[in-house]
Scaffold this motif. Structure first.
Motif, PDB file in Angstrom:
ATOM      1  N   PRO A 164       0.323  -1.053   0.378  1.00 21.35           N
ATOM      2  CA  PRO A 164      -0.018   0.304   0.382  1.00 21.35           C
ATOM      3  C   PRO A 164       1.147   1.166  -0.501  1.00 21.35           C
ATOM      4  N   PHE A 165       1.874   1.311   0.377  1.00 19.77           N
ATOM      5  CA  PHE A 165       2.971   2.034   0.651  1.00 19.77           C
ATOM      6  C   PHE A 165       4.238   2.396   0.014  1.00 19.77           C
ATOM      7  N   ASN A 166       3.927   2.108  -1.106  1.00 20.20           N
ATOM      8  CA  ASN A 166       4.957   2.119  -2.258  1.00 20.20           C
ATOM      9  C   ASN A 166       5.901   3.598  -2.371  1.00 20.20           C
ATOM     10  N   HIS A 167       4.961   4.135  -2.794  1.00 22.00           N
ATOM     11  CA  HIS A 167       5.632   5.474  -3.265  1.00 22.00           C
ATOM     12  C   HIS A 167       5.060   6.588  -2.622  1.00 22.00           C
ATOM     13  N   LYS A 168       4.984   7.626  -2.621  1.00 23.66           N
ATOM     14  CA  LYS A 168       3.782   8.613  -2.747  1.00 23.66           C
ATOM     15  C   LYS A 168       3.857   9.683  -3.767  1.00 23.66           C
ATOM     16  N   ASP A 169       2.925  10.357  -3.880  1.00 27.78           N
ATOM     17  CA  ASP A 169       2.787  10.950  -5.571  1.00 27.78           C
ATOM     18  C   ASP A 169       3.351  13.011  -4.787  1.00 27.78           C
ATOM     19  N   PRO A 170       4.119  12.933  -6.202  1.00 32.84           N
ATOM     20  CA  PRO A 170       4.888  14.440  -5.972  1.00 32.84           C
ATOM     21  C   PRO A 170       3.611  15.424  -6.147  1.00 32.84           C
ATOM     22  N   THR A 171       2.743  15.177  -6.588  1.00 33.81           N
ATOM     23  CA  THR A 171       1.639  16.254  -6.810  1.00 33.81           C
ATOM     24  C   THR A 171       1.165  16.585  -5.546  1.00 33.81           C
ATOM     25  N   GLY A 172       0.663  15.137  -5.561  1.00 31.52           N
ATOM     26  CA  GLY A 172      -1.175  15.511  -4.394  1.00 31.52           C
ATOM     27  C   GLY A 172      -0.532  15.250  -2.644  1.00 31.52           C
ATOM     28  N   GLY A 173       0.333  14.723  -2.785  1.00 37.70           N
ATOM     29  CA  GLY A 173       1.741  13.628  -0.809  1.00 37.70           C
ATOM     30  C   GLY A 173       0.850  12.509  -0.854  1.00 37.70           C
ATOM     31  N   SER A 174      -0.401  11.931  -1.844  1.00 34.36           N
ATOM     32  CA  SER A 174      -1.116  11.054  -1.048  1.00 34.36           C
ATOM     33  C   SER A 174      -0.295   9.450  -1.628  1.00 34.36           C
ATOM     34  N   TRP A 175       0.019   8.538  -0.298  1.00 39.63           N
ATOM     35  CA  TRP A 175       0.425   7.429  -1.177  1.00 39.63           C
ATOM     36  C   TRP A 175      -0.161   6.406  -2.169  1.00 39.63           C
ATOM     37  N   LYS A 176       1.517   5.689  -3.244  1.00 39.95           N
ATOM     38  CA  LYS A 176       0.135   5.135  -3.891  1.00 39.95           C
ATOM     39  C   LYS A 176       0.595   3.599  -3.792  1.00 39.95           C
ATOM     40  N   GLY A 177       0.524   2.624  -4.384  1.00 36.69           N
ATOM     41  CA  GLY A 177       0.476   1.225  -4.034  1.00 36.69           C
ATOM     42  C   GLY A 177       1.380   0.461  -5.218  1.00 36.69           C
ATOM     43  N   LYS A 178       1.511  -0.609  -4.613  1.00 35.08           N
ATOM     44  CA  LYS A 178       2.147  -1.928  -6.189  1.00 35.08           C
ATOM     45  C   LYS A 178       1.229  -3.339  -5.691  1.00 35.08           C
ATOM     46  N   HIS A 179       1.572  -4.036  -6.661  1.00 36.45           N
ATOM     47  CA  HIS A 179       0.925  -4.589  -6.311  1.00 36.45           C
ATOM     48  C   HIS A 179       1.485  -5.817  -7.384  1.00 36.45           C
ATOM     49  N   PHE A 180       1.718  -7.186  -6.982  1.00 36.90           N
ATOM     50  CA  PHE A 180       2.756  -8.571  -7.762  1.00 36.90           C
ATOM     51  C   PHE A 180       1.396  -9.578  -7.460  1.00 36.90           C
ATOM     52  N   TRP A 181       1.161 -10.578  -8.229  1.00 39.14           N
ATOM     53  CA  TRP A 181       1.061 -11.821  -8.409  1.00 39.14           C
ATOM     54  C   TRP A 181       1.706 -13.354  -9.293  1.00 39.14           C
TER      55      TRP A 181
END
Length: 379
Positions: free
Chosen positions: A204-221
Motif C-alpha cells: 500500500p505504501f510503495n511511493h508518494k504522489d509527488p503532486t498531491g502527497g498521497s501514498w500510492k501502492g504497487k501490486h504483484f501476483w
C-alpha cells in the motif's frame, strides 16, 4: 482462476485503501491498537499488535470473495480474530454488512461512537477501486474454486505499519524498514495437498504522489499449477540486482550461529536484515536478494502462502528449514516445501498454523543447496 485472480487483485487494492485511510487518521489510529493475548499472541515479540484495520481488511476480503465464490466460504482463513474490544470494554464482532451505512453503524460501536471515522472506514470498505491492470485474460488453470482455500494476512509487518516511518525506495536496493514493509497478502492453496497455487501481494505504501502527497501502492501476483507458471514480474538474472555472489536477508533477531555461517558463505556486504516476513520474501521475488533464511518457527501460513505462490511461478519456492537440514544429513527424504492445509495437532491457537521448522525462501535451487550446506552442521 482468472476471475478469482482479478477479484483478489481488486480486494487487495481495497484493503490497501483501508490501510491508507487508517494511517491518515493518525491520532485515532493510536487508540485502535490492541495487544494480542493468550493463544493468539506471537511468542517472538514482546508486544504483538492487532489493529482495527487488520480485522476490517480481513473481513472485507472474506465477505467479497465469499459473495462471488460461495463455494469457498468456510475455507477463507485469516490471521485475526474478528472480535474487537472497544473503549467501553464491550466485545464487538466485526463483519462487513450488505450496505455502507450498516457497516458504518457497526464500526461506530467499535470506535466508541466516532461516526466520522466509522464512515471513512465503511466508505473504503464498500468503494470499488480503479481497475487493476493485470494480464490475466489468457490464464487457464484446470482448478475449480471448490478445490481451493485462502490465507489472508491483512497487514503483514504490523509494527512497521504502526510506527509509520516513511522511507524512499531506491530501484534495485533493499530498504530494510519503514511503511513499505507493510503488505497485504492473499494466498490460495489446494485443499487436498496444501500446495500454494496463487498469490497476490499489495504494497500500500510503495511511493508518494509527488503532486498531491498521497501514498500510492504497487501490486504483484503469481500463479503456479501443473504446467502453468505466470507472474507479474521477472526478477533480474545473474543474482540479486545483477551482483555476483550469494546474498541473504535475515531477521535482525536471527541466531548468531546462523548469521556467522551465512556471513562466511556470502562474503562481505551480502548479508542484509529487514522487517516483515512477507517483505523479506518479496525481496527474494524482486531479486533484491537471493535467499531469505529464518531458523525460528515465528512465521505462519498467512505470512508465507501468497509469496510462496509467486516464488513457485518463478521457479523457486519456500522450504521447511528443519526438514531440509535433516534430509541433507541423510535422513529419509520427505517433502520439504511448505504446505498450507493442515494445522499442527499438538499446538493451540495461532501456533497450530506456525511454520514451526523455520524456512528458506529461494529463487534458484543451487542457491538453496548452498544455504543448506552451510547450515547443516550448525543447527
Amino acid at each position: 482462476m482468472a476471475d478469482l485472480l482479478r477479484l483478489l487483485l481488486r480486494v487487495a487494492e481495497k484493503a490497501a485503501n483501508v490501510a491508507r485511510v487508517c494511517r491518515q487518521e493518525a491520532p485515532l489510529f493510536q487508540l485502535l491498537v490492541q495487544e494480542k493475548t493468550g493463544d493468539d499472541k506471537n511468542k517472538k515479540f514482546v508486544q504483538d499488535f492487532k489493529t482495527l484495520a487488520d480485522v476490517v481488511i480481513q473481513e472485507m476480503i472474506r465477505h467479497d470473495v465469499g459473495a462471488q465464490f460461495p463455494e469457498m466460504v468456510g475455507f477463507i482463513h485469516g490471521e485475526e480474530s474478528n472480535k474487537f474490544e472497544n473503549g467501553l470494554g464491550e466485545n464487538v464482532i466485526v463483519t462487513v454488512c450488505s450496505t455502507e451505512e450498516e457497516t458504518a453503524a457497526l464500526l461506530a460501536t467499535v470506535l466508541d461512537g466516532d461516526h466520522t471515522a466509522a464512515s471513512l472506514l465503511a466508505r473504503a470498505i464498500h468503494q470499488d477501486p480503479a481497475t487493476i491492470q493485470a494480464e490475466t485474460d489468457g490464464l487457464t488453470v484446470p482448478l475449480s474454486p471448490s478445490e481451493l482455500g485462502i490465507w489472508i494476512d491483512p497487514i503483514d509487518a504490523t509494527s512497521q505499519y504502526i510506527e509509520g516511518r516513511e522511507e524512499v525506495l531506491e530501484e534495485g536496493r533493499l530498504s530494510p524498514s519503514g511503511l513499505h514493509c507493510a503488505l497485504v497478502l492473499i494466498g490460495v492453496y489446494l485443499r487436498s495437498t496444501g500446495e500454494p497455487v496463487m498469490g497476490v501481494i499489495n504494497q500500500p505504501f510503495n511511493h508518494k504522489d509527488p503532486t498531491g502527497g498521497s501514498w500510492k501502492g504497487k501490486h504483484f501476483w503469481g500463479v503456479s499449477y501443473g504446467g502453468t507458471n505466470a507472474c507479474s514480474i521477472s526478477p533480474p538474472k545473474g543474482g540479486a540486482g545483477g551482483r555476483r555472489g550469494l546474498s541473504v536477508v535475515l531477521s535482525s533477531s536471527e541466531k548468531p550461529v546462523v548469521k556467522e555461517a551465512l556471513a562466511s558463505l556470502c562474503g562481505p556486504g551480502k548479508l542484509a536484515y529487514a522487517s516483515g516476513a512477507g517483505f523479506k520474501v518479496l525481496c527474494v521475488i524482486q531479486g533484491l536478494t537471493d535467499v531469505y533464511v529464518l531458523s525460528e518457527g515465528s512465521t505462519f501460513k498467512w505470512d508465507s502462502c501468497a509469496p510462496h505462490a509467486l516464488l513457485r511461478a518463478l521457479g523457486g519456492g519456500v522450504v521447511d528449514l528443519t526438514k531440509s537440514l535433516r534430509s541433507a544429513r541423510g535422513a529419509p527424504a520427505h517433502e520439504t516445501e511448505l504446505t498450507y492445509h493442515q494445522p499442527s495437532a499438538e499446538c493451540k491457537g495461532a501456533d497450530r498454523w506456525a511454520n514451526r521448522g523455520g524456512l528458506v525462501a529461494y529463487r534458484d535451487c543451487s542457491q538453496l543447496s548452498s544455504v543448506i550446506g552451510a547450515l547443516k552442521d550448525k543447527l
